[in-house]
Write an enzyme that holds these catalytic residues in place. Structure first.
Site, short mmCIF file in Angstrom:
data_model
loop_
_atom_site.label_atom_id
_atom_site.label_comp_id
_atom_site.label_asym_id
_atom_site.label_seq_id
_atom_site.Cartn_x
_atom_site.Cartn_y
_atom_site.Cartn_z
N LYS A 76 0.86 -1.19 0.00
CA LYS A 76 0.00 0.00 0.00
C LYS A 76 0.89 1.23 0.00
CE LYS A 76 -2.07 2.77 2.89
NZ LYS A 76 -1.99 3.98 2.05
N GLU A 93 9.31 1.19 11.03
CA GLU A 93 10.30 2.27 10.87
C GLU A 93 9.55 3.56 11.11
OE1 GLU A 93 13.48 2.21 10.36
OE2 GLU A 93 13.69 0.07 9.99
N CYS A 140 12.65 11.23 8.06
CA CYS A 140 12.61 10.63 9.41
C CYS A 140 13.90 10.84 10.17
CB CYS A 140 12.33 9.14 9.28
SG CYS A 140 13.49 8.29 8.19
N GLU A 184 8.49 15.27 16.92
CA GLU A 184 8.85 15.25 15.51
C GLU A 184 7.96 16.25 14.78
OE1 GLU A 184 7.75 11.92 12.93
OE2 GLU A 184 9.79 11.95 12.17
P1 NAD Z 1 1.68 8.19 8.17
O1 NAD Z 1 1.91 7.33 9.36
O2 NAD Z 1 0.62 9.20 8.20
O3 NAD Z 1 1.33 7.25 6.91
C1 NAD Z 1 2.19 6.21 6.51
C2 NAD Z 1 1.37 5.16 5.76
O4 NAD Z 1 0.46 4.56 6.67
C3 NAD Z 1 0.54 5.73 4.62
O5 NAD Z 1 0.54 4.80 3.55
C4 NAD Z 1 -0.85 5.84 5.23
O6 NAD Z 1 -1.88 5.78 4.30
C5 NAD Z 1 -0.85 4.61 6.12
N1 NAD Z 1 -1.80 4.64 7.22
C6 NAD Z 1 -2.33 5.71 7.86
N2 NAD Z 1 -3.19 5.30 8.83
C7 NAD Z 1 -3.20 3.94 8.78
C8 NAD Z 1 -3.87 2.94 9.53
N3 NAD Z 1 -4.72 3.22 10.50
N4 NAD Z 1 -3.62 1.65 9.23
C9 NAD Z 1 -2.75 1.32 8.27
N5 NAD Z 1 -2.08 2.23 7.51
C10 NAD Z 1 -2.31 3.52 7.77
O7 NAD Z 1 3.09 8.80 7.79
P2 NAD Z 1 3.50 9.78 6.60
O8 NAD Z 1 2.96 11.14 6.84
O9 NAD Z 1 3.19 9.14 5.30
O10 NAD Z 1 5.08 9.79 6.77
C11 NAD Z 1 5.71 10.55 7.75
C12 NAD Z 1 6.17 9.70 8.89
O11 NAD Z 1 6.93 8.59 8.41
C13 NAD Z 1 7.08 10.46 9.83
O12 NAD Z 1 6.75 10.19 11.16
C14 NAD Z 1 8.45 9.90 9.48
O13 NAD Z 1 9.39 10.03 10.52
C15 NAD Z 1 8.13 8.49 9.15
N6 NAD Z 1 9.19 7.91 8.31
C16 NAD Z 1 10.06 7.00 8.86
C17 NAD Z 1 11.09 6.46 8.10
C18 NAD Z 1 12.05 5.45 8.69
O14 NAD Z 1 12.71 4.76 7.93
N7 NAD Z 1 12.17 5.33 9.99
C19 NAD Z 1 11.23 6.85 6.77
C20 NAD Z 1 10.35 7.78 6.24
C21 NAD Z 1 9.32 8.30 7.02
#
Ligand code: NAD
Length: 504
Positions: A193, A268, A304, A404
């Site tokens: 997804k 992650e 991140c 964050e």
């Molecule tokens: P997000 O958590 O809003 O969304 C991430 C994914 O999860 C999206 O595909 C979203 O549609 C999905 N999602 C949202 N709610 C869900 C649910 N209830 N069940 C299942 N899936 C769901 O994050 P974002 O805004 O896309 O990305 C930013 C975040 O990602 C930041 O916190 C960042 O630090 C983190 N990030 C971490 C890494 C790493 O490697 N550690 C890398 C990149 C981003």
């Protein structure tokens, strides 16, 4: 002149309105769509399908059939290696096209995705090449019998099964690779997804995977927002593992949801990574440019592992701030296809409001605003642009030093000595990354050993395909990259066999 990216949209062609199920592009059963608006211009870029629960069922069933049939996991190792390597080559061959699609999705400028390794198509291709090399080397052990006698005691690594891989929007090339490459190398099948804010890039990558010869059902894609699509995946009975990259809040939700069926989970998550700048740094100006660059260039702090807390020794504090302001002033915004543009807007209006809210909070809590702090207007007013923002004299207890923000906001915190620097660095709920700037190698290693974070950069920061990457504390569970990440897509099985008629 009004900013527009529409001409690129017309010339690129987008895969719209379709899910990828069992090797076929298929419309969603209920016909719901999501419209993607460009974060730099507000223009409508395109629509894609929102998968319903029945579509997610179809995707998981296709992945289950492909897994159970052994069409992938039991095929010749050389066949699997060839497919993964062919995909890596196709990624490289489609570099510019993929970076352009990404620019339409999240507005990361071509100048950045073409030059910074971690966000490049080349890095994703390298991750696939690296993991392809493990396909015929994943093994268990043969152990001597513990209780003596004559029997064999062996372990085997077997693929976990059906993996739900859920991606964020900020670095689709690398994050697609960090999940799909180890899952497929281990012999799993996948339902992917993408983020609703970076879908078009991922759909094209999946199309290239089919061209590379991946059998039907091994990689399936369901598109749409977290609720309902992600929710349907993380609660699905027939998903064996959830591999997620995204926010801590959703990570927690996944841990909760996985409890029902005790799914395996890799997370992650976010960070509040510190950069420790000592007075003996090789060049304080370069350290400041590196830190500010990581928080403002390219992804505009929506990374991140960006070091969003700069801990700076008082002796070089003023020099650091002067150089930091210089770097912030050099960051350029606008059309992601313009080679002179080096940074991007915030991904959506919700994130824009959140970041501006944190900036107000920083002011209220007494931090000194050195530069930025406002939305960019004029030609950029239709986009979600925020100026590079630096706060000085930030207490490590302030909200902007603890949470964050995921935007171009740097909190600069002074320190007196090494002991204090390490204590400040570790005083956080997160533990994704850290950087140490010091020309004293002993100090740099000593401090690195004491920092509670998953990846430490000394006088810089880099991500490598064969190095584990992941978080201590609330930055996640597990690692991505290298052998440990493939092992996380396997179950370990012990097999015992007596070699004589005697009972063991
Ligand atoms: P997000 O958590 O809003 O969304 C991430 C994914 O999860 C999206 O595909 C979203 O549609 C999905 N999602 C949202 N709610 C869900 C649910 N209830 N069940 C299942 N899936 C769901 O994050 P974002 O805004 O896309 O990305 C930013 C975040 O990602 C930041 O916190 C960042 O630090 C983190 N990030 C971490 C890494 C790493 O490697 N550690 C890398 C990149 C981003």
């Amino acid at each position: 002149m009004t900013l527009t990216v529409r001409p690129h949209r017309e010339s690129l062609g987008l895969k719209t309105g379709q899910l990828y199920l069992d090797g076929q592009w298929t419309p969603a059963r209920e016909g719901a769509n999501w419209t993607h608006r460009h974060p730099a211009t507000g223009e409508e870029i395109g629509e894609f399908a929102v998968a319903g629960a029945a579509d997610v069922d179809d995707a998981v069933a296709a992945a289950r059939r492909a897994f159970d049939s052994g069409t992938w996991s039991n095929s010749r190792a050389s066949t699997r290696i060839a497919v993964l390597r062919r995909f890596a080559d196709l990624l490289r061959a489609h570099d510019e096209e993929l970076r352009s699609l990404q620019a339409l999705d999240n507005s990361v400028p071509l100048s950045f995705s073409g030059s910074i390794y971690a966000t490049s198509v080349g890095a994703a291709a390298d991750v696939f090449d690296h993991h392809a090399g493990w396909v015929d080397k994943l093994g268990g052990q043969t152990l001597p019998p513990y209780q003596g006698g004559d029997h064999l005691a062996m372990t085997f690594r077997e693929p976990i099964g059906v993996v739900a891989a859920i991606l964020p929007w900020n670095a689709p090339f690398l994050l697609f690779a960090q999940k799909v490459a180890p899952a497929l190398a281990a012999g799993c099948t996948v339902v992917l997804k993408p983020s609703e804010y970076a879908t078009f890039t991922v759909l094209r990558m999946v199309e290239l995977f089919a061209e590379a010869g991946l059998p039907a059902g091994v990689l399936n894609v369901v598109t749409g927002p977290g609720d309902p699509v992600g929710e349907a995946l993380i609660t699905h009975r027939d998903v064996d593992k959830v591999s997620f990259t995204g926010s801590r809040a959703v990570g927690r939700r996944i841990v909760e949801a996985s409890a029902g069926t005790l799914k395996r989970v890799s997370l992650e998550l976010g960070g509040k990574s510190p950069a420790l700048v000592f007075a003996d740094a090789p060049d304080v100006g370069v350290a400041a440019a590196t830190v500010v660059g990581a928080v403002t260039m390219g992804l505009s702090g929506q990374a991140c592992v960006a070091n969003t807390r700069a801990l700076v020794q008082r002796d070089v504090y003023d020099d650091f701030l002067t150089a930091a302001q210089g770097m912030a002033a050099a960051v350029t915004y606008g059309d992601p296809f313009d080679p002179s543009v080096i940074s991007c807007p915030l991904i959506n209006e919700r994130q824009l409001a959140r970041v501006l809210g944190y900036i107000e909070r920083g002011k209220e809590e007494g931090a000194r605003l050195v530069t930025g702090g406002e939305r960019l207007e004029g030609e950029l007013a239709a986009g979600n642009f925020v100026a590079p923002t630096i706060f000085a004299d930030v207490p490590n207890t302030a909200t902007i030093a603890r949470e964050e923000i995921f935007g171009p906001v740097l909190a600069v915190v002074p320190f007196d000595d090494e002991e204090e620097a390490v204590a400040l660095a570790n005083d956080t709920e997160y533990g994704l990354g850290a950087a140490v700037f010091s020309a004293d190698a002993q100090r740099a290693f000593r401090v690195s050993r004491r920092l509670r974070a998953g990846t430490i950069g000394i006088n810089g920061f880099q991500i490598e395909p064969h190095l584990p990457f992941g978080g201590f504390k609330q930055s996640g569970l597990g690692r991505e990259g290298g052998l440990s990440s493939i092992e996380a897509y396997t179950e370990l099985k012990s097999v015992l066999m007596p070699l004589t008629g005697e009972l063991m």
